[in-house]
Design a protein around this motif. Structure first.
Motif, PDB file in Angstrom:
ATOM      1  N   GLY A 211       6.764  -9.234  -0.335  1.00  0.00           N
ATOM      2  CA  GLY A 211       5.511  -8.679   0.172  1.00  0.00           C
ATOM      3  C   GLY A 211       5.712  -7.296   0.758  1.00  0.00           C
ATOM      4  O   GLY A 211       6.794  -6.929   1.212  1.00  0.00           O
ATOM      5  N   LEU A 212       4.636  -6.513   0.758  1.00  0.00           N
ATOM      6  CA  LEU A 212       4.721  -5.112   1.169  1.00  0.00           C
ATOM      7  C   LEU A 212       4.003  -4.814   2.476  1.00  0.00           C
ATOM      8  O   LEU A 212       3.846  -3.659   2.863  1.00  0.00           O
ATOM      9  N   ASP A 213       3.534  -5.858   3.156  1.00  0.00           N
ATOM     10  CA  ASP A 213       2.878  -5.620   4.438  1.00  0.00           C
ATOM     11  C   ASP A 213       3.893  -5.077   5.434  1.00  0.00           C
ATOM     12  O   ASP A 213       5.039  -5.526   5.479  1.00  0.00           O
ATOM     13  N   ARG A 214       3.487  -4.060   6.191  1.00  0.00           N
ATOM     14  CA  ARG A 214       4.336  -3.493   7.238  1.00  0.00           C
ATOM     15  C   ARG A 214       3.628  -3.710   8.565  1.00  0.00           C
ATOM     16  O   ARG A 214       2.676  -2.995   8.901  1.00  0.00           O
ATOM     17  N   GLU A 449      -9.270   7.024   1.220  1.00  0.00           N
ATOM     18  CA  GLU A 449      -9.785   7.841   2.322  1.00  0.00           C
ATOM     19  C   GLU A 449     -11.138   7.341   2.803  1.00  0.00           C
ATOM     20  O   GLU A 449     -11.439   7.392   4.002  1.00  0.00           O
ATOM     21  N   ARG A 450     -11.942   6.817   1.875  1.00  0.00           N
ATOM     22  CA  ARG A 450     -13.340   6.490   2.201  1.00  0.00           C
ATOM     23  C   ARG A 450     -13.586   4.998   2.429  1.00  0.00           C
ATOM     24  O   ARG A 450     -14.664   4.620   2.861  1.00  0.00           O
ATOM     25  N   THR A 451     -12.606   4.159   2.122  1.00  0.00           N
ATOM     26  CA  THR A 451     -12.849   2.731   2.171  1.00  0.00           C
ATOM     27  C   THR A 451     -13.196   2.251   3.580  1.00  0.00           C
ATOM     28  O   THR A 451     -12.684   2.792   4.563  1.00  0.00           O
ATOM     29  N   SER A 452     -14.042   1.228   3.646  1.00  0.00           N
ATOM     30  CA  SER A 452     -14.335   0.571   4.928  1.00  0.00           C
ATOM     31  C   SER A 452     -13.588  -0.750   5.030  1.00  0.00           C
ATOM     32  O   SER A 452     -13.709  -1.458   6.034  1.00  0.00           O
ATOM     33  N   ASP A 453     -12.833  -1.091   3.987  1.00  0.00           N
ATOM     34  CA  ASP A 453     -12.037  -2.316   3.998  1.00  0.00           C
ATOM     35  C   ASP A 453     -10.682  -2.056   4.659  1.00  0.00           C
ATOM     36  O   ASP A 453     -10.383  -0.928   5.071  1.00  0.00           O
ATOM     37  N   CYS A 454      -9.853  -3.080   4.704  1.00  0.00           N
ATOM     38  CA  CYS A 454      -8.534  -2.960   5.318  1.00  0.00           C
ATOM     39  C   CYS A 454      -7.683  -1.963   4.537  1.00  0.00           C
ATOM     40  O   CYS A 454      -7.519  -2.078   3.322  1.00  0.00           O
ATOM     41  N   ARG A 455      -7.123  -1.000   5.231  1.00  0.00           N
ATOM     42  CA  ARG A 455      -6.344   0.041   4.554  1.00  0.00           C
ATOM     43  C   ARG A 455      -4.994  -0.508   4.056  1.00  0.00           C
ATOM     44  O   ARG A 455      -4.538  -0.137   2.972  1.00  0.00           O
ATOM     45  N   MET A 456      -4.334  -1.356   4.828  1.00  0.00           N
ATOM     46  CA  MET A 456      -3.068  -1.917   4.368  1.00  0.00           C
ATOM     47  C   MET A 456      -3.297  -2.808   3.156  1.00  0.00           C
ATOM     48  O   MET A 456      -2.509  -2.784   2.196  1.00  0.00           O
ATOM     49  N   ASP A 457      -4.361  -3.584   3.158  1.00  0.00           N
ATOM     50  CA  ASP A 457      -4.686  -4.408   1.993  1.00  0.00           C
ATOM     51  C   ASP A 457      -4.910  -3.523   0.762  1.00  0.00           C
ATOM     52  O   ASP A 457      -4.465  -3.850  -0.341  1.00  0.00           O
ATOM     53  N   PHE A 458      -5.587  -2.397   0.956  1.00  0.00           N
ATOM     54  CA  PHE A 458      -5.846  -1.460  -0.142  1.00  0.00           C
ATOM     55  C   PHE A 458      -4.534  -0.981  -0.746  1.00  0.00           C
ATOM     56  O   PHE A 458      -4.340  -1.016  -1.963  1.00  0.00           O
ATOM     57  N   LEU A 459      -3.577  -0.536   0.094  1.00  0.00           N
ATOM     58  CA  LEU A 459      -2.303  -0.022  -0.411  1.00  0.00           C
ATOM     59  C   LEU A 459      -1.501  -1.125  -1.090  1.00  0.00           C
ATOM     60  O   LEU A 459      -0.888  -0.910  -2.138  1.00  0.00           O
ATOM     61  N   GLN A 462      -2.738  -1.706  -4.532  1.00  0.00           N
ATOM     62  CA  GLN A 462      -2.334  -0.648  -5.446  1.00  0.00           C
ATOM     63  C   GLN A 462      -0.913  -0.861  -5.952  1.00  0.00           C
ATOM     64  O   GLN A 462      -0.577  -0.457  -7.068  1.00  0.00           O
ATOM     65  N   LEU A 463      -0.082  -1.499  -5.136  1.00  0.00           N
ATOM     66  CA  LEU A 463       1.301  -1.772  -5.521  1.00  0.00           C
ATOM     67  C   LEU A 463       1.480  -3.190  -6.059  1.00  0.00           C
ATOM     68  O   LEU A 463       2.607  -3.651  -6.229  1.00  0.00           O
ATOM     69  N   ASP A 464       0.376  -3.886  -6.336  1.00  0.00           N
ATOM     70  CA  ASP A 464       0.438  -5.248  -6.896  1.00  0.00           C
ATOM     71  C   ASP A 464       1.335  -6.158  -6.062  1.00  0.00           C
ATOM     72  O   ASP A 464       2.198  -6.881  -6.592  1.00  0.00           O
ATOM     73  N   ASP A 465       1.130  -6.151  -4.755  1.00  0.00           N
ATOM     74  CA  ASP A 465       1.912  -6.990  -3.845  1.00  0.00           C
ATOM     75  C   ASP A 465       1.801  -8.450  -4.274  1.00  0.00           C
ATOM     76  O   ASP A 465       0.707  -9.007  -4.324  1.00  0.00           O
ATOM     77  N   PRO A 466       2.924  -9.111  -4.588  1.00  0.00           N
ATOM     78  CA  PRO A 466       2.851 -10.485  -5.081  1.00  0.00           C
ATOM     79  C   PRO A 466       2.379 -11.492  -4.040  1.00  0.00           C
ATOM     80  O   PRO A 466       2.022 -12.625  -4.400  1.00  0.00           O
ATOM     81  N   GLU A 467       2.396 -11.127  -2.761  1.00  0.00           N
ATOM     82  CA  GLU A 467       2.000 -12.062  -1.714  1.00  0.00           C
ATOM     83  C   GLU A 467       0.510 -12.001  -1.388  1.00  0.00           C
ATOM     84  O   GLU A 467       0.033 -12.769  -0.555  1.00  0.00           O
ATOM     85  N   LEU A 468      -0.205 -11.093  -2.035  1.00  0.00           N
ATOM     86  CA  LEU A 468      -1.644 -11.011  -1.800  1.00  0.00           C
ATOM     87  C   LEU A 468      -2.379 -12.086  -2.598  1.00  0.00           C
ATOM     88  O   LEU A 468      -2.002 -12.413  -3.725  1.00  0.00           O
ATOM     89  N   THR A 469      -3.440 -12.588  -2.011  1.00  0.00           N
ATOM     90  CA  THR A 469      -4.323 -13.505  -2.724  1.00  0.00           C
ATOM     91  C   THR A 469      -5.453 -12.710  -3.360  1.00  0.00           C
ATOM     92  O   THR A 469      -5.594 -11.502  -3.130  1.00  0.00           O
ATOM     93  N   ALA A 470      -6.266 -13.395  -4.149  1.00  0.00           N
ATOM     94  CA  ALA A 470      -7.384 -12.712  -4.805  1.00  0.00           C
ATOM     95  C   ALA A 470      -8.414 -12.224  -3.802  1.00  0.00           C
ATOM     96  O   ALA A 470      -9.095 -11.216  -4.024  1.00  0.00           O
TER      97      ALA A 470
END
Length: 692
Positions: A211-214, A449-459, A462-470
């Motif tokens: 996972g890529l969460d920091r 830059e413009r998103t109102s969603d979670c910025r870490m989730d967004f990144l 983008q990197l296809d983090d395998p630990e993210l759910t749909a």
């Protein structure tokens, strides 16, 4: 037990409390016991270097040969060698900074006195190294490590042609030699491409992807339209950022301008760019590691491999062109701290800079085939010798040659490059895919830059983090998750001081001093030092300046018109501060296809204010079109005898030569020669803007 030995080595490397992660042990066991090939994609700070140093020493104890680690940056190599020595590993590095040590290092490898050899990717295609050292390494290596392996992929954010040479090294390895590829920044597409490039895509390959969460990073965006306001925001807020950190800019001039501004306001900072001397870079890195500076104001030259676990913040003055590159840079922060600030200050000019860097990508097929056709199979030609024969800048020509070398169409030998005679196909579909991917990544950065969603989730997506759910997730730390946004307000005093500092007009235009090599091949009898060119000149500002840059870009992008009063007055200020040896007696405007009114009106205003003789316009000959070549030799050849020589019999003093933009400096150089031939004693170039 082998794991106990590995744990002991880790404690020597990272401290008495260190414990192997399960995936670290899995990778070490696969390399040392099973002698498999592995691809490890884990976030920055996870401990990828511990895997290969421990595996290297365990393999050495079992009687295997030295480990070869291919690493891209000198900073990375220095940190790795220091880490290796702490764990008892005998390590050395071969790179452009230690040329005098190469023979001793090669001898040490041959004598079995080294456990680890770190090699820069550029070494892999050095003829002597490739032909004399590399075969022995491939035969005797106990392990091959490709660090920062995303550089192998043209889909990666930092593709380097030299890295593709690694697949030749891997292909020559024995079947039982393990290979480890590591990176922190790779999405699904890059992972697949790296696996294919390195030949690690078979069923025996171990892929460890985490996972890529920091959890330490506090992501935020502050939007301010003007570059001056963003710089003022930094002046006002830098001391509120915890610890010491890195402030990234997109260009060298912005890094220098911002470092100068912050220093003038009493902040301990320094500029760090690709133009910084290697020895000075090393000292600046040490200053940041020891917290002797609040920040380094850096371009991407300070990136992969710089390891300061307690780095307190990363700020971007201008956005990188992809979320993957952004994640890689912000990953420098907060590796061993509970909290680290990550702030993005994007600007409208970012897209112009992205377009520029995209414009110097792989050239069209016709240009590439010209490069191949110019080479011969038995007569090596150096890059400088090739430059006057093809219309490419030195940097782009070197990049094309490296790609063609990997593709087998050319080969680097002692003395330069030769053609192999092998067929070569221009992969139009591939380059089209790359262009579409680049555009999609730029749009994704704008969306971040413009998103109102979670910025870490967004990144992470983008990197296809395998630990993210749909389903979208929330980090609970970024500005959008917490609802706590950094203020974009800037104190009026800070704004005014910043504006005054950045608005100081005037940039030196250093004269060209040497003719391009090989001009004779273009039928032009010019070589050696330039003895009849202009004096050092001045420009109002750079197109990439934080102060004048945005205004100059807007002015040059707008329809041609007379020079604005504000711009003309700033030019007068530059002239008033010019420390010329002799005051100009006359002014002449350079003929322009794009901005004739702008240039002639500026020359007229300067003549009026300075009481100079207005010589009008230095006209091009009717049969000579404006030169658009990017290669220096081609530009010079196209500018020989390009202007009508004016009558200067009545002028007794230097002539001020005015243009709107100085890019390579060759137009002003050649125009100055025309004026000198017409009788001018000396020529003082002046441009509204310079691209450099």
């Amino acid at each position: 037990m082998l794991r106990d030995d590995a744990e002991e080595l880790l404690r020597e490397l990272a401290g008495p409390e260190a414990v192997l992660r399960e995936d670290q042990w899995t990778a070490i066991e696969a390399l040392v016991v099973d002698r498999r090939r592995a691809l490890v994609v884990q976030r920055t700070g996870w401990g990828k270097s511990a895997v290969y140093f421990i595996a290297a020493l365990l393999l050495r104890r079992r009687g295997h040969g030295p480990t070869v680690i291919v690493s891209p940056l000198l900073a990375l190599m220095r940190n790795q060698v220091a880490a290796a020595e702490r764990a008892g590993v005998r390590a050395a590095t071969i790179n452009s900074g230690n040329v005098t040590e190469w023979d001793d290092i090669h001898a040490g490898v041959a004598a079995g006195e080294l456990d680890v050899l770190l090699v820069s990717p550029e070494r892999l295609n050095n003829p002597d190294f490739r032909d004399q050292v590399l075969p022995a390494l491939a035969r005797d290596a106990g392990l091959v490590v490709v660090d920062e392996a995303h550089c192998v992929s043209d889909w990666g954010h930092d593709f380097r042609p030299d890295y593709r040479r690694i697949r030749t090294l891997v292909a020559d390895l024995g079947a039982d030699v393990p290979v480890l590829a590591t990176t922190a920044t790779a999405n699904d597409r890059v992972v697949a491409d790296v696996a294919a490039q390195l030949g690690v895509g078979d069923a025996q390959t171990l892929v460890l992807r985490g996972g890529l969460d920091r959890e330490s990073l506090q992501l935020s965006v502050v939007r301010l339209d003007r570059a001056q306001d963003r710089a003022a925001w930094l002046v006002q807020n830098i001391e509120s950022l915890t610890g010491s950190g890195i402030i990234y800019t997109l260009t060298v001039s912005a890094a220098k301008d911002l470092a100068d501004l912050l220093s003038s306001q009493g902040h301990q900072v320094a500029a760090y760019t690709g133009q910084t001397d290697p020895a000075e870079r090393e000292q600046l890195e040490a200053d940041l590691l020891a917290n002797r500076v609040k920040a380094l104001v850096a371009t991407s030259a300070l990136g992969m491999g710089f390891d300061k676990p307690d780095l307190g913040f990363v700020v971007h003055l201008g956005a990188p062109s992809s979320p993957i590159a952004y994640y890689q840079q912000v990953g420098r922060a907060g590796r061993s701290t509970d909290r680290a600030e990550v702030v993005l200050l994007p600007g409208p000019e970012d897209r112009d800079i992205w377009r520029y860097f995209a414009s110097v990508a792989f050239p069209p097929e016709s240009v590439v085939r010209k490069v191949i056709g110019t080479l011969e199979p038995d007569r090596p030609q150096s890059t400088p010798a090739l430059e006057p024969l093809v219309d490419l800048s030195r940097g782009r020509l070197e990049m094309v040659l490296k790609v063609l070398d990997v593709d087998g169409a050319v080969r680097r030998v002692r003395g330069g490059w030769v053609a192999t005679g092998e067929p070569w196909v221009y992969d139009t579909e591939r380059y089209g895919r790359l262009e579409r991917a680049r555009q999609a990544e730029q749009q994704a950065m704008l969306d971040y830059e413009r998103t109102s969603d979670c910025r870490m989730d967004f990144l992470r997506r983008q990197l296809d983090d395998p630990e993210l759910t749909a389903e979208p997730s929330r980090c609970g730390r970024c500005d959008n998750c917490t609802g706590t946004y950094r203020s974009s307000a800037v104190d009026e005093t800070a704004t005014r001081a910043t504006q005054d500092r950045l608005d100081r007009p005037g940039v030196t235009l250093a004269p060209r001093r040497q003719w391009p090599s090989g001009m004779g091949k273009l039928g032009v009898d010019l070589s050696g030092k330039i003895t009849d060119g202009p004096q050092p000149g001045r420009a109002l500002g750079r197109l990439t300046d934080l102060g004048w840059g945005q205004r100059l870009r807007t002015l040059l992008d707008a329809p041609d018109d007379v020079v604005p009063d504000e711009v003309a007055q700033a030019c007068v200020t530059v002239l008033a501060a010019w420390d010329w040896q002799q005051r100009p007696a006359a002014v002449i405007a350079l003929d322009s296809d794009t901005h004739p009114r702008l240039v002639t009106s500026l020359a007229g205003r300067l003549a009026q204010v300075g009481r100079l003789t207005d010589l009008g316009v230095l006209r091009r000959r009717p049969d000579r079109a404006e030169v658009t070549a990017v290669n220096s030799a081609f530009r010079v050849a196209g500018l020989v005898d390009a202007w009508k020589e004016p009558d200067l019999a009545a002028i007794a003093g230097p002539i001020l030569l005015v243009d709107c933009l100085s890019d390579t400096g060759w137009t002003l150089t050649m125009a100055a020669r025309a004026l000198r031939r017409a009788g001018a004693g000396s020529v003082l170039p002046f441009a509204l803007a310079t691209a450099n």
